[in-house]
Design a protein around this motif. Structure first.
Motif: not given
Length: 163
Positions: A116-138
């Motif tokens: 219930s407290n899990a969140l995601r950063v949206p991405m297009i297509g089959q992108t697996r993930s963003l870089n960790l430091s970028n995700t933290v900054a976002i």
């Protein structure tokens, strides 16, 4: 203040970049062992530049240890497996933004227990993930934006400008 939690980070450059983000935003960093590097690692220090002395960093032997220290803490878990988008969440002051290791993310049992407290950063297509430091900054800048960047310098100025 925002609390950034890295569960078993593996890449020293990412953690160094996150240290720099924490210092620039007044956020505290919580590192959950085991770490995939030595904290004296040259790449870790280089990515964090000369910000290390200003960083608030606490180390824990387990995620449970962190939760026991902050039993009333509000934790948000960033994962590509979540259905909710991070920008739809209202972040409380002093909340904990939790991120997993670069190779596998957060452990599935932790996500399931706290879905219930899990969140995601949206991405297009089959992108697996963003870089960790970028995700933290976002994530940290979204939380700060929601609090109107309180106590932050939001106005820049050019040297020599006369207006």
């Amino acid at each position: 203040m925002i609390n950034i939690v890295l569960v078993e980070p593996e890449i020293p450059q990412n953690t160094g970049n996150i240290v720099r983000t924490c210092v620039a935003t007044g956020s505290a960093l919580h590192l959950i062992r085991p770490l995939g590097f030595d904290t004296s690692d040259k790449m870790l220090k280089r990515a964090g530049l000369d910000y290390w002395h200003d960083a608030s960093i606490t180390y824990y032997d387990s995620f449970d240890e962190l939760q026991q220290k902050y039993p009333d803490g509000k934790f948000y878990y960033f994962t590509t497996k979540a259905d909710r988008v991070y920008s739809d969440q209202q972040f409380e002051d002093n909340c904990f933004l939790v991120f997993g290791k670069e190779s596998r993310g957060l452990p599935e049992p932790l996500i399931e227990k706290n879905y219930s407290n899990a969140l995601r950063v949206p991405m297009i297509g089959q992108t697996r993930s963003l870089n960790l430091s970028n995700t933290v900054a976002i994530a940290v800048y979204e939380a700060l934006r929601q609090h109107n960047f309180e106590s932050m310098n939001i106005h820049g100025h050019l040297t020599g400008r006369k207006d």
